[in-house]
Design a protein around this motif. Structure first.
Motif, mmCIF file in Angstrom:
data_model
loop_
_atom_site.group_PDB
_atom_site.id
_atom_site.type_symbol
_atom_site.label_atom_id
_atom_site.label_comp_id
_atom_site.label_asym_id
_atom_site.label_seq_id
_atom_site.Cartn_x
_atom_site.Cartn_y
_atom_site.Cartn_z
ATOM 1 N N LEU B 78 0.654 -1.116 -0.104
ATOM 2 C CA LEU B 78 0.088 -0.096 0.082
ATOM 3 C C LEU B 78 1.029 1.391 0.206
ATOM 4 O O LEU B 78 0.524 2.293 0.239
ATOM 5 C CB LEU B 78 -0.858 0.079 1.190
ATOM 6 N N PHE B 121 12.441 -0.749 2.075
ATOM 7 C CA PHE B 121 11.286 -1.004 2.611
ATOM 8 C C PHE B 121 10.619 -2.579 2.721
ATOM 9 O O PHE B 121 9.742 -2.850 3.240
ATOM 10 C CB PHE B 121 10.130 -0.005 2.423
ATOM 11 N N ALA B 134 1.011 -5.660 4.179
ATOM 12 C CA ALA B 134 0.483 -4.762 3.627
ATOM 13 C C ALA B 134 0.474 -3.312 4.439
ATOM 14 O O ALA B 134 0.430 -2.271 4.068
ATOM 15 C CB ALA B 134 -1.033 -4.965 3.173
ATOM 16 N N VAL B 135 0.068 -3.874 5.772
ATOM 17 C CA VAL B 135 0.270 -2.570 6.766
ATOM 18 C C VAL B 135 1.411 -1.966 6.997
ATOM 19 O O VAL B 135 1.625 -0.813 7.122
ATOM 20 C CB VAL B 135 -0.778 -2.982 8.138
ATOM 21 N N ALA B 136 2.479 -2.879 6.904
ATOM 22 C CA ALA B 136 3.908 -2.469 7.152
ATOM 23 C C ALA B 136 4.122 -1.598 5.901
ATOM 24 O O ALA B 136 4.952 -0.514 6.171
ATOM 25 C CB ALA B 136 4.767 -3.647 7.238
ATOM 26 N N LEU B 138 2.286 0.512 4.703
ATOM 27 C CA LEU B 138 1.756 1.904 4.799
ATOM 28 C C LEU B 138 2.789 2.592 5.673
ATOM 29 O O LEU B 138 2.703 4.116 5.656
ATOM 30 C CB LEU B 138 0.610 1.717 5.769
ATOM 31 N N ALA B 139 3.716 2.332 6.288
ATOM 32 C CA ALA B 139 4.798 2.936 7.010
ATOM 33 C C ALA B 139 5.775 3.691 5.851
ATOM 34 O O ALA B 139 5.850 4.788 6.018
ATOM 35 C CB ALA B 139 5.767 1.988 7.963
ATOM 36 N N PHE B 142 3.422 6.540 4.588
ATOM 37 C CA PHE B 142 3.258 7.811 5.456
ATOM 38 C C PHE B 142 4.841 8.480 5.625
ATOM 39 O O PHE B 142 4.864 9.706 5.869
ATOM 40 C CB PHE B 142 2.641 7.381 6.946
ATOM 41 N N PHE B 143 5.716 7.505 5.785
ATOM 42 C CA PHE B 143 7.116 8.255 6.341
ATOM 43 C C PHE B 143 7.607 8.935 5.055
ATOM 44 O O PHE B 143 8.011 10.090 5.242
ATOM 45 C CB PHE B 143 7.912 7.097 6.703
ATOM 46 N N TRP B 146 5.804 12.376 4.474
ATOM 47 C CA TRP B 146 6.187 13.189 5.595
ATOM 48 C C TRP B 146 7.622 13.613 5.141
ATOM 49 O O TRP B 146 7.798 14.824 5.320
ATOM 50 C CB TRP B 146 6.083 12.580 6.955
ATOM 51 N N LYS B 150 8.463 17.612 4.817
ATOM 52 C CA LYS B 150 9.232 18.326 5.859
ATOM 53 C C LYS B 150 10.570 18.656 5.924
ATOM 54 O O LYS B 150 11.084 19.687 6.464
ATOM 55 C CB LYS B 150 9.156 17.362 7.272
ATOM 56 N N ILE B 267 -1.920 8.471 0.019
ATOM 57 C CA ILE B 267 -2.468 7.305 0.013
ATOM 58 C C ILE B 267 -3.749 6.983 -0.768
ATOM 59 O O ILE B 267 -3.600 5.783 -1.310
ATOM 60 C CB ILE B 267 -2.793 6.939 1.564
ATOM 61 N N GLN B 268 -4.256 8.019 -1.311
ATOM 62 C CA GLN B 268 -5.366 7.744 -2.029
ATOM 63 C C GLN B 268 -4.695 7.020 -3.600
ATOM 64 O O GLN B 268 -5.265 6.191 -4.209
ATOM 65 C CB GLN B 268 -6.037 8.965 -2.530
#
Lengths: 252, 358, 337
Positions: B78, B121, B134-136, B138-139, B142-143, B146, B150, B267-268
């Protein structure tokens, strides 16, 4: 192949307790025993899937350290599984070609462009695989996805995949489970032909006593994780421990 | 009577394992290429390029990339949006640091940078499987977003936080920047897409592809027959991210021209590409094309009908689109988990025997 | 006590409260996963949908008003009534049950024997559908949710702590309520699953689908039941989150945080979900506090970073999984062939 004092524990459960036996080059060795005796665990130890808690494994007279399963495969040990473990999403041909993965060397880049070394290698191995397909008489299902095949044919494709690796030692986990008499005869013939023609060393687990006694040169008998018998089929058949534990006495 | 294999004898293994074994398909493939390279560039205008063709070409590259990971190697990710962002920011940094190097080189380099990040990753995939993985991923999503948002170094300390593509030329034509013609953008993306598709096809039909599929179908058995899972999974992550990075680079440099990471690569985007792969067909290169085309055309179609014809407000049409896409995903997973590609395959099988199916 | 320590304690307390909120969402995931093996990505959207429906019912909004207006040129908006909060909550709970039945009929029933990852992707599709449906039904504008829960900083706590430490802690009343509700919810679920007939059936299914089927438990009933409960949990979470930050799309993203919570706690453990939620709540708040403080991170590393809450939970879960793939409370898996 030689196994010395193998013990395998899962937590507190002892699956195999202090078993030693050997497999000579070119022979057909059978492992028999009642359900839960630790036969499959034994096969998993040989094929490197489980690492024994204690004991030593020698292959080709060399002690084998703890290895990953794929490293064991590269030594020349191939196997089939009790509950068929084929790659359902791939065709029969692709499944059998995976058996040759350990021998295919072309790099990512040359494969990306297909021409040259990668294509040559692919076709050379394809030819070897076609010979196995001929040997096992599965030409007509070459391009069928494995998921669509009936049970008996799947077993045969699985054998083909193991053979494609040109193994020095072939492990068969209940190759005849769930087959009818005719399919069993076919499978027995393949096993014997293999042993004769390519002098492949074979180690098999099987429940059908008739088949085991006919096929194998020597038999190991296991019960509750221990070895209770070892020898030629005749010796084993007359071993009192084995009769008590497993073969049983005919009630008349 | 055209669609037959009869009479088309294969005498070498090469001919037997070619991509289009049926002559009619081969013809279709050449005709498509001819139209794509010979006809479309002559008639394309800015509207068609930016509404349909560019998104299609670029998403198709991303979908092929993700399909390699999800469809062939069975590792659900993801993090596609995040990896596209890596490609975009890599190409931006490269273009602004080395303005004289041709952009094609930069795009490929951006792909390699993304491949490296993808491998990083992808490392956890050795320990965790399925939806845990899959959830991992996501890290990563988002990371990375970000990070690009930033850390000012990535957007060259611009006041808006945006990245804007500098002009660049190849063979005398503008490829990026405001002066670029629709034809140039289109052809540049098309050439890369064709290259990507050919490489992906070659990889998936050979040894590497078999390793990936073996891991996907039954990882334990694959390991026992000699597939090194570390090697197989990481090559899948590398190749997949390479393509996705290229897609991200093109999406920013050629298509958008200017981008803000939380807008363009959120994420979309990850879900959009995943949906293209599911609807198009898991484990099929053709499916990646079909899925990308479908999900690029659907909003255009809905917008024309609902907003253009019925006069609905745009946001309502967008919400309806969400519902339709969601329902389609569920419907495809229930009825045909292998997507449009499988429907197409079945249709072809019927056609091959038509009109005598027995 | 030095100020930094007091700040840190306050941040920790706030983190605990946020963690409770995460746990609430995570609880819904665990329930569905235990009973059906479905990893329900839509749980967060379920909370959003419940909150939207609750607000809509409470304010007497006409469902699908936008669509009807756009199609027929009418100008509908509300029925003109205002439902009492409790009635609206009960009605919403009813709608969540109906939704559970529909989901079982249209989606789950057809995917029974599929691989877990296919089911997971189907729930992503479901999430999209529900999100679109919620927006089409009730409109996408940000809504205020007020069911009469106390809000704002607790004066009592501020006064008392000020008396003790000379520094008043800021704790939101709502967070305290949420904690109490979460405790009650967990207790009620535990009692339900331990002592009721349905609860026993639920545990049987969670243990072994086939065996449960063979003793006459209806799998379909269980699925509807568990999705209804998950819908109810989503409603509770939706009320809390919605009251806190308004009902809007980002609510479903906040709910995504439940995923790393589960990866820490293990997918099958209710205590795991709660402890995981607390760890992540406290962890991300403290990490942000340290990394964005010029006196701490600024002094130690020479730079500060902000908005780390976006990714902290995921990266923590990722690192954690690499070293302990089964989570805090999951069992180690022995692979067989």
């Amino acid at each position: 192949m030689e196994l010395r004092n193998i013990t395998l524990r899962f937590g507190g459960v002892v699956a195999i307790k202090d078993i030693s036996f050997d497999i000579r080059d070119g022979e057909i060795r059978a492992i028999i025993g009642p359900n839960g005796a630790g036969k499959s665990s034994m096969l998993n130890v040989i094929s490197g899937f489980y690492i024994p808690t204690e004991g030593e494994v020698y292959f080709k007279k060399i002690k084998r350290g703890p290895m990953k399963p794929y490293e064991v495969a590269r030594l020349g040990i191939a196997r089939t599984f009790q509950n068929i473990a084929l790659f359902d999403g791939m065709s029969v041909l692709d499944n059998i070609m995976t058996g040759r993965l350990t021998m295919m060397k072309s790099g990512l880049l040359s494969q990306a462009f297909w021409y040259g070394a990668a294509a040559r290698e692919e076709f050379a191995h394809r030819e070897k695989v076609e010979r196995i397909i001929d040997f096992l008489e599965i030409q007509n299902i070459r391009k069928t996805p494995v998921g669509r095949l009936p049970y008996g044919l799947k077993k045969r494709v699985e054998l083909a995949r193991a053979l494609a690796a040109e193994p020095k030692l072939l492990l068969l986990d209940e190759p005849m489970a769930g087959m009818n008499v005719e399919e069993k005869e076919d499978m027995s013939r393949f096993i014997l032909d293999l042993n004769d023609e390519f002098s492949t060393t074979i180690c098999l687990i099987e429940h059908d006593m008739g088949v085991v006694m006919d096929l194998s040169d020597r038999v190991v008998v296991m019960d509750y994780g221990r070895k209770i018998g070892d020898g030629t089929p005749d010796e084993v058949r007359n071993n009192q421990d084995v009769i008590d534990a497993y073969l049983g006495v005919a009630h008349d | 009577m055209l669609y037959r294999e009869a009479g088309d004898f294969k005498t070498t293994y090469g001919e037997d394992s070619q991509t289009f074994p049926i002559r009619f398909d081969r013809m279709g493939y050449y005709v498509t290429l001819l139209v794509a390279f010979g006809v479309v560039p002559l008639v394309i205008n800015d509207y068609w390029a930016s509404a349909v063709f560019l998104p299609f070409l670029i998403y198709a590259i991303a979908a092929i990339g993700l399909n390699i990971l999800v469809g062939y190697a069975g590792q659900v990710s993801l993090g596609t949006g995040g990896f596209m962002a890596v490609g975009a920011y890599a190409v931006y940094k490269l273009m602004t640091s080395f303005p004289d190097v041709p952009i094609l080189i930069h795009v490929l380099l951006a792909g390699f940078v993304t491949a490296a990040v993808g491998v990083l990753f992808g490392l956890p995939s050795l320990r965790i499987k399925g939806f845990y993985l899959a959830v991992a991923t996501l890290a990563a999503q988002f990371f990375l977003v970000w990070l690009f948002n930033k850390a000012p170094w990535f957007y060259n300390y611009s006041a808006s936080g945006q990245i804007t593509v500098p002009q660049s030329k190849m063979l005398g034509f503008y490829i990026t920047g405001p002066q670029t013609s629709a034809t140039a953008k289109y052809l540049f993306c098309l050439i890369i897409l064709v290259g990507v598709a050919v490489v992906a096809r070659n990889l998936t039909r050979g040894t590497v592809g078999r390793k990936w599929m073996a891991i996907r179908d039954m990882d334990i058995a694959a390991e026992i027959i000699g597939v090194n899972p570390l090697n197989a999974k990481l090559t899948a992550f590398a190749v997949s991210s390479f393509f996705i990075g290229i897609a991200g680079a093109l999406f920013f440099a050629v298509y958008l021209g200017a981008a803000e990471v939380t807008e363009a690569f959120n994420i979309q985007k990850s879900f959009l590409i995943l949906f293209m792969v599911i609807i198009g067909g898991l484990g099929s290169i053709f499916g990646s094309f079909a899925g990308a085309a479908f999900l690029v055309l659907l909003p255009v179609f809905l917008k024309n009908v609902l907003v253009g014809q019925l006069g609905w407000p745009t946001d309502l049409a967008a919400h309806l689109e969400l519902m339709i896409v969601g329902a389609l995903i569920v419907a495809f997973l229930i009825a045909e988990p292998h997507g449009i590609a499988q429907l197409w395959r079945l249709a072809k099988e019927k056609l091959r025997l038509w009109p005598f199916p027995h | 006590m030095p100020d930094q320590v007091l700040y840190a304690i306050e941040v920790t307390l706030n983190g605990l409260m946020t963690g409770v909120m995460y746990s609430l969402v995570a609880l819904g995931f665990v329930l569905i996963f235990k009973a059906s093996g479905v990893f329900n990505y839509a749980q967060g959207v379920l909370a959003l949908f419940a909150a939207l429906t609750l607000v809509g019912l409470q304010n007497g909004q006409v469902p699908f008003a936008h669509v009807i207006n756009a199609t027929f040129g009418t100008n509908l908006s509300t029925f003109g009534w205002h439902l009492p909060a409790l009635l609206a909550i009960l009605l919403t709970a009813g709608i969540m049950v109906i939704l559970a039945i529909i989901i079982e009929r249209l989606v789950l029933k057809h995917l029974v024997s599929q691989a877990p990852i296919i089911l997971f992707m189907a729930t992503i599709g479901l999430a999209y559908f529900l999100e679109g449906l919620g927006d089409v039904m009730w409109g996408a504008d940000i809504k205020k949710l007020d069911v009469g829960l106390p809000q704002g900083i607790s004066d009592t706590i501020e006064r008392v702590t000020d008396g003790w430490f000379g520094y008043g802690f800021f704790i939101d009343n709502l967070d305290i309520v949420a904690t109490v509700v979460a405790v009650l919810l967990v207790a009620a679920l535990t009692i339900f699953s331990q002592y009721s007939k349905q609860g026993r059936a639920l545990r049987a299914v969670a243990d072994d689908h086939q065996a449960a089927l063979s003793v006459g438990i209806s799998l379909r009933f269980i699925w509807v039941l568990v999705w209804s409960i998950a819908g109810f949990v989503a409603l509770v979470a939706g009320i809390m989150w919605g009251t806190k930050s308004g009902v809007q799309f980002s609510l479903s993203l906040i709910a995504l945080k439940a995923l790393p919570v589960l990866m820490l706690g293990g997918f099958t453990s209710i205590p795991g979900a709660i402890i995981g939620g607390l760890i992540i709540g406290v962890g991300e708040k403290l990490f942000e506090f340290i990394m964005s403080s010029p006196d701490l991170a600024g002094a130690w590393f020479g730079f500060t970073i902000g908005a780390t809450e976006n990714w902290f939970a995921y990266v923590l879960a990722l690192l954690f999984l690499v070293f302990r793939p089964q989570g805090l409370f999951g069992e180690k898996i022995i692979e067989r062939v």
